[in-house]
Design a protein around this motif. Structure first.
Motif, PDB file in Angstrom:
ATOM      1  N   GLU A  56       0.164  -1.294  -0.021  1.00 33.20           N
ATOM      2  CA  GLU A  56       0.213  -0.130   0.287  1.00 33.20           C
ATOM      3  C   GLU A  56       0.695   1.279  -0.116  1.00 33.20           C
ATOM      4  N   SER A  57       2.166   1.092   0.259  1.00 30.63           N
ATOM      5  CA  SER A  57       2.799   2.386   0.758  1.00 30.63           C
ATOM      6  C   SER A  57       3.148   2.616  -0.573  1.00 30.63           C
ATOM      7  N   LYS A  58       4.017   1.471  -1.453  1.00 31.98           N
ATOM      8  CA  LYS A  58       4.435   1.386  -2.360  1.00 31.98           C
ATOM      9  C   LYS A  58       3.702   2.537  -3.759  1.00 31.98           C
ATOM     10  N   GLU A  59       2.299   1.696  -3.552  1.00 29.25           N
ATOM     11  CA  GLU A  59       1.412   2.003  -4.278  1.00 29.25           C
ATOM     12  C   GLU A  59       1.090   4.080  -3.705  1.00 29.25           C
ATOM     13  N   LEU A  60       1.298   4.365  -3.192  1.00 27.61           N
ATOM     14  CA  LEU A  60       0.963   5.401  -2.424  1.00 27.61           C
ATOM     15  C   LEU A  60       2.416   6.355  -3.155  1.00 27.61           C
TER      16      LEU A  60
ATOM     17  N   ASP B 213       4.449   5.748  -5.823  1.00 26.75           N
ATOM     18  CA  ASP B 213       3.781   5.767  -7.137  1.00 26.75           C
ATOM     19  C   ASP B 213       2.514   6.804  -7.570  1.00 26.75           C
ATOM     20  N   GLU B 214       1.363   6.875  -7.196  1.00 27.71           N
ATOM     21  CA  GLU B 214       0.491   7.219  -7.091  1.00 27.71           C
ATOM     22  C   GLU B 214       0.006   9.026  -6.606  1.00 27.71           C
ATOM     23  N   ILE B 215       0.795   9.440  -5.917  1.00 28.06           N
ATOM     24  CA  ILE B 215       0.903  10.766  -4.832  1.00 28.06           C
ATOM     25  C   ILE B 215       1.990  11.612  -5.428  1.00 28.06           C
ATOM     26  N   GLU B 216       2.328  12.595  -5.758  1.00 23.99           N
ATOM     27  CA  GLU B 216       3.180  13.220  -6.358  1.00 23.99           C
ATOM     28  C   GLU B 216       3.983  13.625  -4.849  1.00 23.99           C
ATOM     29  N   LYS B 217       5.317  14.130  -4.403  1.00 23.28           N
ATOM     30  CA  LYS B 217       5.745  14.328  -3.337  1.00 23.28           C
ATOM     31  C   LYS B 217       5.094  15.634  -3.035  1.00 23.28           C
ATOM     32  N   GLY B 218       5.969  15.690  -2.049  1.00 27.66           N
ATOM     33  CA  GLY B 218       4.624  16.493  -1.156  1.00 27.66           C
ATOM     34  C   GLY B 218       3.940  16.028   0.320  1.00 27.66           C
ATOM     35  N   GLU B 219       3.100  17.331   0.313  1.00 25.43           N
ATOM     36  CA  GLU B 219       2.390  17.705   1.817  1.00 25.43           C
ATOM     37  C   GLU B 219       0.883  16.372   1.440  1.00 25.43           C
ATOM     38  N   VAL B 220       0.465  15.771   0.934  1.00 23.60           N
ATOM     39  CA  VAL B 220      -0.762  14.805   0.411  1.00 23.60           C
ATOM     40  C   VAL B 220      -0.087  13.739   0.955  1.00 23.60           C
ATOM     41  N   LEU B 221       0.998  13.498   0.148  1.00 27.14           N
ATOM     42  CA  LEU B 221       1.734  12.251   0.364  1.00 27.14           C
ATOM     43  C   LEU B 221       3.056  12.228   1.494  1.00 27.14           C
TER      44      LEU B 221
ATOM     45  N   ALA C 291       0.924  13.438   4.354  1.00 24.82           N
ATOM     46  CA  ALA C 291      -0.420  12.546   5.147  1.00 24.82           C
ATOM     47  C   ALA C 291      -0.877  11.509   4.994  1.00 24.82           C
ATOM     48  N   ALA C 292      -0.919  10.756   3.145  1.00 25.18           N
ATOM     49  CA  ALA C 292      -1.080   9.843   2.808  1.00 25.18           C
ATOM     50  C   ALA C 292       0.183   8.383   4.063  1.00 25.18           C
ATOM     51  N   LEU C 293       1.255   9.034   3.868  1.00 26.11           N
ATOM     52  CA  LEU C 293       2.444   8.998   4.720  1.00 26.11           C
ATOM     53  C   LEU C 293       2.451   7.790   6.134  1.00 26.11           C
ATOM     54  N   ILE C 294       1.835   9.122   6.706  1.00 29.28           N
ATOM     55  CA  ILE C 294       1.298   9.206   7.860  1.00 29.28           C
ATOM     56  C   ILE C 294       0.386   8.093   8.525  1.00 29.28           C
ATOM     57  N   GLY C 295      -0.824   8.859   7.275  1.00 27.39           N
ATOM     58  CA  GLY C 295      -1.679   7.351   7.718  1.00 27.39           C
ATOM     59  C   GLY C 295      -1.424   5.991   7.056  1.00 27.39           C
TER      60      GLY C 295
END
Length: 166
Positions: free
Chosen positions: A83-87, A89-97, A99-103
């Motif tokens: 799941e983290s690998k998919e994040l 691949d799918e989310i541009e580096k920055g604040e949104v990523l 937040a996704a990595l924290i989750g």
């Protein structure tokens, strides 16, 4: 190996969490590099060091108790790491990523918290006080890591992500 006794189940669960910790040591450096929030990157790096200590603690427990771990792969952790690998691949580096990595990492911590809590209960049931104490040290570290991730999210990691425009 059939899990017909609490002893069998304990060895299976300990082998499973050992595999999980090994998988995490491979994933954390990648997550630290991907994070843009310096506090998040540092949290991943420091938890990597803790995780290596947790693996050593399991090795110590196994040696002290005269146990033999099973060679296996924790499929639950494999899924969480994927799941983290998919994040990534799918989310541009920055604040949104971030937040996704924290989750994603909190999912990992919660899995580990449940695993270690179960192992501690089994160790106590089996009269393995030393093992329970070693596992409790790791459980405390996992809870602390989860709290650190929550604090990073609450200190603005997730707020910045909500302000990012498409």
């Amino acid at each position: 190996m059939a899990r017909t006794t609490v002893d069998d189940l304990f060895i299976h669960e300990l082998s499973d969490v050992y595999s999980a910790e090994k998988q995490i040591t491979k994933a954390l450096p990648r997550l630290a590099r991907a994070a843009t929030n310096p506090k998040l990157s540092e949290a991943f790096t420091s938890h990597l060091e803790e995780t290596q200590g947790q693996i050593e603690r399991i090795d110590q427990l196994v040696e002290q108790a005269g146990l033999k771990l099973k060679r296996m792969k924790c499929v639950a952790m494999e899924g969480l790491v994927e799941e983290s690998k998919e994040l990534l691949d799918e989310i541009e580096k920055g604040e949104v990523l971030d937040a996704a990595l924290i989750g994603a990492c909190q999912k990992v911590e919660h899995y580990e918290i449940a695993s270690y809590g179960t192992l501690i209960a089994m160790a106590k049931h089996l009269g393995m006080t030393d093992a329970a104490n070693l596992l409790a040290e790791t459980l405390a570290e996992e809870k602390s890591a989860d709290e650190k991730l929550s604090a990073i999210a609450e200190q603005g990691g997730n707020q910045a992500a909500t302000m990012t425009k498409k």
